[in-house]
Motif scaffolding. Structure first.
Motif, PDB file in Angstrom:
ATOM      1  N   UNK A 251      54.358  36.353  22.541  1.00 39.91           N
ATOM      2  CA  UNK A 251      53.196  37.091  23.043  1.00 39.91           C
ATOM      3  C   UNK A 251      52.030  36.122  23.069  1.00 39.91           C
ATOM      4  N   UNK A 252      51.263  36.149  24.131  1.00 41.41           N
ATOM      5  CA  UNK A 252      50.188  35.167  24.317  1.00 41.41           C
ATOM      6  C   UNK A 252      49.204  35.183  23.154  1.00 41.41           C
ATOM      7  N   UNK A 253      48.853  33.989  22.687  1.00 43.94           N
ATOM      8  CA  UNK A 253      47.929  33.839  21.565  1.00 43.94           C
ATOM      9  C   UNK A 253      47.186  32.513  21.723  1.00 43.94           C
ATOM     10  N   UNK A 254      45.970  32.398  21.181  1.00 45.14           N
ATOM     11  CA  UNK A 254      45.221  31.147  21.369  1.00 45.14           C
ATOM     12  C   UNK A 254      45.718  30.001  20.492  1.00 45.14           C
ATOM     13  N   UNK A 255      45.617  28.792  21.029  1.00 49.96           N
ATOM     14  CA  UNK A 255      45.805  27.556  20.260  1.00 49.96           C
ATOM     15  C   UNK A 255      44.391  27.093  19.912  1.00 49.96           C
ATOM     16  N   UNK A 256      44.094  26.975  18.600  1.00 48.62           N
ATOM     17  CA  UNK A 256      42.730  26.695  18.164  1.00 48.62           C
ATOM     18  C   UNK A 256      42.607  25.315  17.530  1.00 48.62           C
ATOM     19  N   UNK A 257      41.357  24.847  17.425  1.00 47.19           N
ATOM     20  CA  UNK A 257      41.133  23.497  16.880  1.00 47.19           C
ATOM     21  C   UNK A 257      40.958  23.481  15.366  1.00 47.19           C
ATOM     22  N   UNK A 258      40.961  24.652  14.739  1.00 43.69           N
ATOM     23  CA  UNK A 258      40.804  24.731  13.288  1.00 43.69           C
ATOM     24  C   UNK A 258      41.590  25.875  12.699  1.00 43.69           C
ATOM     25  N   UNK A 259      41.763  25.831  11.367  1.00 44.68           N
ATOM     26  CA  UNK A 259      42.563  26.849  10.683  1.00 44.68           C
ATOM     27  C   UNK A 259      41.825  28.169  10.564  1.00 44.68           C
ATOM     28  N   UNK A 262      38.466  28.759  14.061  1.00 41.56           N
ATOM     29  CA  UNK A 262      38.512  27.631  14.992  1.00 41.56           C
ATOM     30  C   UNK A 262      38.192  28.068  16.408  1.00 41.56           C
ATOM     31  N   UNK A 263      37.820  27.108  17.223  1.00 43.29           N
ATOM     32  CA  UNK A 263      37.525  27.389  18.623  1.00 43.29           C
ATOM     33  C   UNK A 263      38.821  27.344  19.432  1.00 43.29           C
ATOM     34  N   UNK A 264      38.908  28.214  20.437  1.00 43.75           N
ATOM     35  CA  UNK A 264      40.093  28.266  21.278  1.00 43.75           C
ATOM     36  C   UNK A 264      40.172  27.014  22.152  1.00 43.75           C
ATOM     37  N   UNK A 265      41.330  26.361  22.122  1.00 47.15           N
ATOM     38  CA  UNK A 265      41.579  25.223  23.003  1.00 47.15           C
ATOM     39  C   UNK A 265      42.126  25.720  24.337  1.00 47.15           C
ATOM     40  N   UNK A 266      43.078  26.644  24.244  1.00 44.28           N
ATOM     41  CA  UNK A 266      43.639  27.324  25.413  1.00 44.28           C
ATOM     42  C   UNK A 266      44.593  28.397  24.919  1.00 44.28           C
ATOM     43  N   UNK A 267      45.098  29.207  25.857  1.00 42.54           N
ATOM     44  CA  UNK A 267      46.074  30.235  25.501  1.00 42.54           C
ATOM     45  C   UNK A 267      47.486  29.670  25.568  1.00 42.54           C
ATOM     46  N   UNK A 268      48.297  30.070  24.609  1.00 44.93           N
ATOM     47  CA  UNK A 268      49.714  29.715  24.641  1.00 44.93           C
ATOM     48  C   UNK A 268      50.410  30.807  25.438  1.00 44.93           C
ATOM     49  N   UNK A 269      51.157  30.420  26.449  1.00 36.83           N
ATOM     50  CA  UNK A 269      51.784  31.381  27.345  1.00 36.83           C
ATOM     51  C   UNK A 269      53.138  31.831  26.812  1.00 36.83           C
ATOM     52  N   UNK A 270      53.522  33.060  27.181  1.00 37.76           N
ATOM     53  CA  UNK A 270      54.829  33.598  26.791  1.00 37.76           C
ATOM     54  C   UNK A 270      55.934  32.679  27.307  1.00 37.76           C
ATOM     55  N   UNK A 271      56.880  32.328  26.428  1.00 38.29           N
ATOM     56  CA  UNK A 271      57.978  31.439  26.775  1.00 38.29           C
ATOM     57  C   UNK A 271      57.696  29.972  26.518  1.00 38.29           C
ATOM     58  N   UNK A 272      56.418  29.639  26.259  1.00 38.42           N
ATOM     59  CA  UNK A 272      56.052  28.251  26.003  1.00 38.42           C
ATOM     60  C   UNK A 272      56.609  27.796  24.649  1.00 38.42           C
ATOM     61  N   UNK A 273      56.938  26.504  24.551  1.00 40.43           N
ATOM     62  CA  UNK A 273      57.525  25.955  23.328  1.00 40.43           C
ATOM     63  C   UNK A 273      56.558  25.003  22.651  1.00 40.43           C
ATOM     64  N   UNK A 276      56.582  22.226  15.547  1.00 44.51           N
ATOM     65  CA  UNK A 276      55.912  22.382  14.251  1.00 44.51           C
ATOM     66  C   UNK A 276      55.430  21.032  13.721  1.00 44.51           C
ATOM     67  N   UNK A 277      54.211  21.030  13.152  1.00 45.31           N
ATOM     68  CA  UNK A 277      53.676  19.836  12.500  1.00 45.31           C
ATOM     69  C   UNK A 277      53.360  20.090  11.028  1.00 45.31           C
ATOM     70  N   UNK A 278      52.758  21.262  10.738  1.00 44.95           N
ATOM     71  CA  UNK A 278      52.403  21.625   9.359  1.00 44.95           C
ATOM     72  C   UNK A 278      52.464  23.151   9.207  1.00 44.95           C
ATOM     73  N   UNK A 298      52.017  19.903  27.295  1.00 50.15           N
ATOM     74  CA  UNK A 298      50.883  18.993  27.531  1.00 50.15           C
ATOM     75  C   UNK A 298      50.497  18.162  26.317  1.00 50.15           C
ATOM     76  N   UNK A 299      51.246  18.331  25.193  1.00 50.45           N
ATOM     77  CA  UNK A 299      50.973  17.532  24.000  1.00 50.45           C
ATOM     78  C   UNK A 299      49.752  17.951  23.221  1.00 50.45           C
ATOM     79  N   UNK A 300      49.133  19.073  23.595  1.00 50.29           N
ATOM     80  CA  UNK A 300      47.935  19.547  22.900  1.00 50.29           C
ATOM     81  C   UNK A 300      48.296  20.005  21.490  1.00 50.29           C
ATOM     82  N   UNK A 301      47.496  19.564  20.506  1.00 51.32           N
ATOM     83  CA  UNK A 301      47.743  19.902  19.100  1.00 51.32           C
ATOM     84  C   UNK A 301      46.681  20.876  18.616  1.00 51.32           C
TER      85      UNK A 301
END
Length: 320
Positions: A251-259, A262-273, A276-278, A298-301
């Motif tokens: 389900x779509x959810x934001x990828x943020x720059x902080x725990x 944090x500010x939204x970097x962009x939305x993670x789309x359904x089906x996107x992979x 894991x880093x931490x 796109x390599x966005x962390x």
């Protein structure tokens, strides 16, 4: 043979194959316990937690579970109750202080029949619970009287066990139990669907059983939770699955720059992979589990929430 083995080793032959370190992923809440067999509960493993395997899996057998079909006196709710679980914890026990009414008898405010006032009548089939202490019983004037309260409405007072003419009004019951702790009442013998939760102290009538249910052997692992480092044993079954570092968006959810906040970097789309880093880490402010991950496309962390407080799954491990 030893010389050949040594020679083979010197020539670079590999005798051991390196494999990835095993981790498990919690699909449904389960228990982390202190031993591989019957042990105390360390804590509950939350949904979406990841555990590092330290030992196992190994097969363990457990004592049988004792179950009974019961009816709650308070509201007539009927279902199955675990009387004693496989760890030996007792949820309910036969209550020697419970009496069942076999002839209507008055509940009075005083032990003295000549000076008392009637609170109400105890009906046939009603349960009456004897108070604790020696002063809750009396045999004055050749009449056995006890002090306690009715289980249906907590009407408290004194009742007569047996009249001086030999009439029996109430008798001890062997088919009634008392709940010792809060426990689920389930719809059927093998179901986890709950009728309601029983409260500690509730009176229960046994309709069927108690009966033993043999426990199947289970595969158990000793693990460490990545969330807080808690160690203990868990069952490798329907609640746990082999974890991989790849997560899939459900389900779509934001990828943020902080725990936290944090500010939204962009939305993670359904089906996107994502990789894991931490984590998982608990966002105390939001009351959710999050991971730090890298988007494959796109390599966005950034940081992403695994599941909402209401239970909506945003990211799930692509379990093997």
């Amino acid at each position: 043979l030893k010389e050949r083995g040594a020679l083979a080793a010197c020539q670079g032959t590999s005798f051991l194959k390196e494999i990835p370190k095993p981790f498990y992923y919690c699909k449904h809440e389960t228990t982390l316990s202190s031993s591989s067999g019957v042990g105390a509960k360390v804590r509950q493993i939350e949904q979406d937690e990841v555990l590092e395997v330290l030992e196992g899996p190994k097969k363990e057998t457990f004592p049988p579970t004792i179950k009974a079909k019961v009816k709650a006196t308070k509201d007539g709710a009927t279902g199955w109750l675990v009387i004693k679980d496989r760890t030996g914890e007792t949820m309910a026990e036969a209550d020697t202080r419970l009496f069942i009414c076999v002839q209507p008898i008055a509940i009075t405010d005083n032990v003295n029949i000549k000076e008392c006032k009637v609170i109400r009548k105890l009906a046939i089939g009603e349960l009456f619970k004897l108070d604790e202490g020696d002063d809750a019983k009396s045999s004055e004037g050749g009449v056995d009287r006890i002090r306690g309260k009715a289980c249906t409405d907590d009407a408290a007072g004194w009742i007569t066990l047996k009249g001086n003419a030999g009439t029996l009004y109430v008798e001890a019951t062997k088919k009634h139990y008392t709940a010792l702790a809060e426990a689920p009442l389930t719809k059927s013998h093998g179901s986890s669907e709950k009728v309601r939760s029983l409260e500690a102290g509730e009176a229960l009538e046994v309709l069927e059983g108690p009966k033993e249910e043999k426990a199947k052997p289970e595969l158990r692992c000793h693990g460490r939770a990545l969330l807080d480092g808690a160690e203990g044993w868990f069952t490798v079954g329907s609640s746990m699955a082999t974890w991989t570092m790849e997560y899939v968006c459900k389900a779509s959810t934001p990828l943020q720059d902080g725990l936290t906040e944090g500010k939204d970097l962009r939305s993670i789309e359904v089906g996107e992979k994502l990789v894991w880093l931490e984590g998982p880490t608990r966002d105390e402010a939001a009351g959710v589990l999050t991971i730090k991950a890298k988007a494959k496309k796109d390599g966005l962390v950034g940081y992403a929430t695994l599941r909402s407080k209401e239970g909506t799954a945003y990211l799930l491990s692509a379990t093997r």
